[in-house]
Design an enzyme around this catalytic site. Structure first.
Site, PDB file in Angstrom:
ATOM      1  N   GLY A 172      -7.666  -9.199   1.356  1.00 15.16           N
ATOM      2  CA  GLY A 172      -6.356  -9.442   1.960  1.00 15.16           C
ATOM      3  C   GLY A 172      -5.844 -10.866   1.816  1.00 15.16           C
ATOM      4  N   GLY A 228     -12.526  -4.500   1.539  1.00 18.46           N
ATOM      5  CA  GLY A 228     -13.913  -4.065   1.745  1.00 18.46           C
ATOM      6  C   GLY A 228     -14.385  -3.116   0.651  1.00 18.46           C
ATOM      7  CE  LYS A 263     -19.239 -15.486  10.540  1.00 19.33           C
ATOM      8  NZ  LYS A 263     -19.510 -14.298  11.380  1.00 19.33           N
ATOM      9  NE  ARG A 301      -4.252  -1.627   1.896  1.00 19.36           N
ATOM     10  CZ  ARG A 301      -5.182  -1.908   2.784  1.00 19.36           C
ATOM     11  NH1 ARG A 301      -4.976  -1.665   4.071  1.00 19.36           N
ATOM     12  NH2 ARG A 301      -6.340  -2.419   2.404  1.00 19.36           N
TER      13      ARG A 301
HETATM   14  P1  AMP Z   1     -12.918 -13.840   4.669  1.00 21.92           P
HETATM   15  O1  AMP Z   1     -12.266 -12.800   5.527  1.00 21.92           O
HETATM   16  O2  AMP Z   1     -14.404 -13.852   4.732  1.00 21.92           O
HETATM   17  O3  AMP Z   1     -12.375 -13.860   3.261  1.00 21.92           O
HETATM   18  O4  AMP Z   1     -12.561 -15.227   5.335  1.00 21.92           O
HETATM   19  C1  AMP Z   1     -11.241 -15.655   5.459  1.00 21.92           C
HETATM   20  C2  AMP Z   1     -11.179 -16.723   6.501  1.00 21.92           C
HETATM   21  O5  AMP Z   1     -11.997 -17.817   6.147  1.00 21.92           O
HETATM   22  C3  AMP Z   1      -9.791 -17.270   6.665  1.00 21.92           C
HETATM   23  O6  AMP Z   1      -9.309 -16.898   7.938  1.00 21.92           O
HETATM   24  C4  AMP Z   1      -9.966 -18.776   6.552  1.00 21.92           C
HETATM   25  O7  AMP Z   1      -9.242 -19.487   7.520  1.00 21.92           O
HETATM   26  C5  AMP Z   1     -11.457 -18.973   6.766  1.00 21.92           C
HETATM   27  N1  AMP Z   1     -11.929 -20.204   6.146  1.00 21.92           N
HETATM   28  C6  AMP Z   1     -11.822 -20.560   4.861  1.00 21.92           C
HETATM   29  N2  AMP Z   1     -12.307 -21.808   4.682  1.00 21.92           N
HETATM   30  C7  AMP Z   1     -12.730 -22.256   5.877  1.00 21.92           C
HETATM   31  C8  AMP Z   1     -13.314 -23.475   6.329  1.00 21.92           C
HETATM   32  N3  AMP Z   1     -13.549 -24.470   5.480  1.00 21.92           N
HETATM   33  N4  AMP Z   1     -13.625 -23.583   7.629  1.00 21.92           N
HETATM   34  C9  AMP Z   1     -13.369 -22.568   8.472  1.00 21.92           C
HETATM   35  N5  AMP Z   1     -12.830 -21.390   8.100  1.00 21.92           N
HETATM   36  C10 AMP Z   1     -12.500 -21.228   6.819  1.00 21.92           C
END
Ligand code: AMP
Length: 388
Positions: free
Chosen positions: A347, A370, A196, A34
């Site tokens: 990220g 974001g 999620k 950045r």
């Molecule tokens: P996000 O910030 O929504 O992109 O989510 C990233 C996070 O999702 C990372 O810290 C990953 O460890 C978690 N993640 C990805 N796949 C899984 C999974 N199958 N079970 C639990 N956490 C997950």
């Protein structure tokens, strides 16, 4: 958006909002992407005879100074990259002391204000703070794409009070991401992962009608699999998103692809026992932590003839080496595409592509997680609006 060519800067004091919210460990900047991305704007302003006053946030301080959120580690990195001295103003950015410390700043010189979130009015877009910040300069440049989705005092507040323009990074990001919304060359394939469904649902809903294929991975896949009646064991999922997942699978049946196999673990740990199983048949007590080898191949094949690609979010718990294989495979597949327009935002996917050593083979890597998602959700970003 107004851009730098619309702004008179010679012999002016130009206040520049940058995004130096970088990872810092033990006082050392871990990734200077950045900072590096802000150089074209700063160099141009200096060449054109401006005095440059930089401001940024870092982390989430609770509305007052906290040593661990000081911008001191960034100063050295910035000075080295710019090959110039940088005057570091440790007082709160809106204080009389900060104004005093800048009073003799000359054209061709650069100063960096302290973390703007040390000011309690920053995130509330307090007009009084915006007024004190605006008083530091004669003109304002917004180059913090990573903060463009925030209506904060140092983003949109100051913009309303000074002649303003978007910097080169803002321009580049808005153009690069805009291409995904306006007229993407087809086939257009989007890959989403991460923990999620609820975090990414708006972008998924906005993109589904526009894309040819949506490849789903990461933790969010299990909500879809549960919604169609699969056995997901202890895998992460959101019961309140099941209806929505079901509706999307019906409405966009030919477009949504889910993993077929997963690397399942007997617990959430680096040294867990693992086995590859079909995603609909995860045994009780086990959880899916990465996409399996067959899915990696299938997703790579689905990307093969793509002309436009957007990727956000890891395919598994990539923080554990054992479950990083799916994310690394997607990184390699995206980087390996010839003649496609490829964009990575967020990220985790950015660090995966950086680690793969193939970042230079991707068309655009967004500095804003974001902000890039909100733009693709079809939302107006306060920072972009303020530059119009
Ligand atoms: P996000 O910030 O929504 O992109 O989510 C990233 C996070 O999702 C990372 O810290 C990953 O460890 C978690 N993640 C990805 N796949 C899984 C999974 N199958 N079970 C639990 N956490 C997950």
């Amino acid at each position: 958006m107004k851009t730098l060519k619309d702004l008179e800067v010679k012999n002016k004091r130009v206040l520049v909002r940058v995004d130096y919210n970088v990872p810092i460990k033990d006082g050392v900047v871990q990734d200077a992407t950045r900072v590096d991305a802000s150089l074209p704007t700063i160099d141009t302003l200096l060449d054109e005879g401006a005095a440059v006053i930089l401001m940024s946030h870092l982390g989430r301080p609770k509305g007052g100074p906290e040593d661990k959120y000081r911008l001191a580690p960034v100063v050295e990195v910035l000075a080295a990259l710019l090959q110039r001295d940088v005057r570091y103003v440790r007082d709160n950015p809106g204080s009389p002391e900060a104004a005093e410390a800048l009073s003799d700043l000359k054209p061709g010189e650069v100063a960096l204000l302290e973390n703007v979130r040390f000011e309690p009015g920053e995130e509330k877009n307090d007009p009084e703070l915006a007024r004190r910040l605006a008083a530091l300069g004669d003109a304002f440049v917004l180059d913090a794409f990573g903060s463009a989705h925030r209506a904060h005092a140092s983003v949109s507040g100051v913009a309303a009070l000074l002649p303003h323009a978007a910097g080169f990074l803002m321009e580049k990001e808005v153009r690069a991401l805009g291409r995904l919304l306006e007229s993407p060359e087809r086939p257009y394939v989007v890959i989403v992962g991460g923990a999620k469904v609820s975090d990414k649902i708006k972008v998924i809903e906005n993109l589904l009608p526009r894309v040819d294929k949506l490849l789903i991975g990461g933790g969010m896949a299990y909500t879809f699999v549960k919604a169609r009646g699969g056995r997901i064991g202890e895998s992460i999922h959101e019961d309140d998103q099941l209806d929505l997942a079901r509706r999307l699978m019906e409405e966009f049946a030919g477009k949504i692809e889910l993993p077929t196999d997963v690397v399942a673990a007997d617990r959430f740990a680096e040294d867990a026992d693992t086995k590859v199983v079909p995603i609909d048949e995860i045994p009780d007590g086990w959880q899916g932590l990465d996409i399996g080898p067959a899915t990696r191949e299938r997703y790579a094949a689905a990307l093969q003839d793509a002309k436009t690609v957007f990727w956000n979010g890891p395919m598994g718990v990539f923080e554990f080496e054992k479950f990083a294989g799916g994310t690394n495979a997607v990184a390699a597949a995206v980087a390996g595409l010839e003649g496609a327009y490829t964009v990575i935002g967020g990220g985790d996917s950015v660090s995966a592509i950086n680690r793969s050593g193939q970042a230079d083979r991707v068309s655009h890597i967004s500095t804003g997680g974001g902000a890039s998602l909100e733009l693709l959700e079809g939302q107006a970003l306060p920072g972009v609006e303020a530059m119009k």
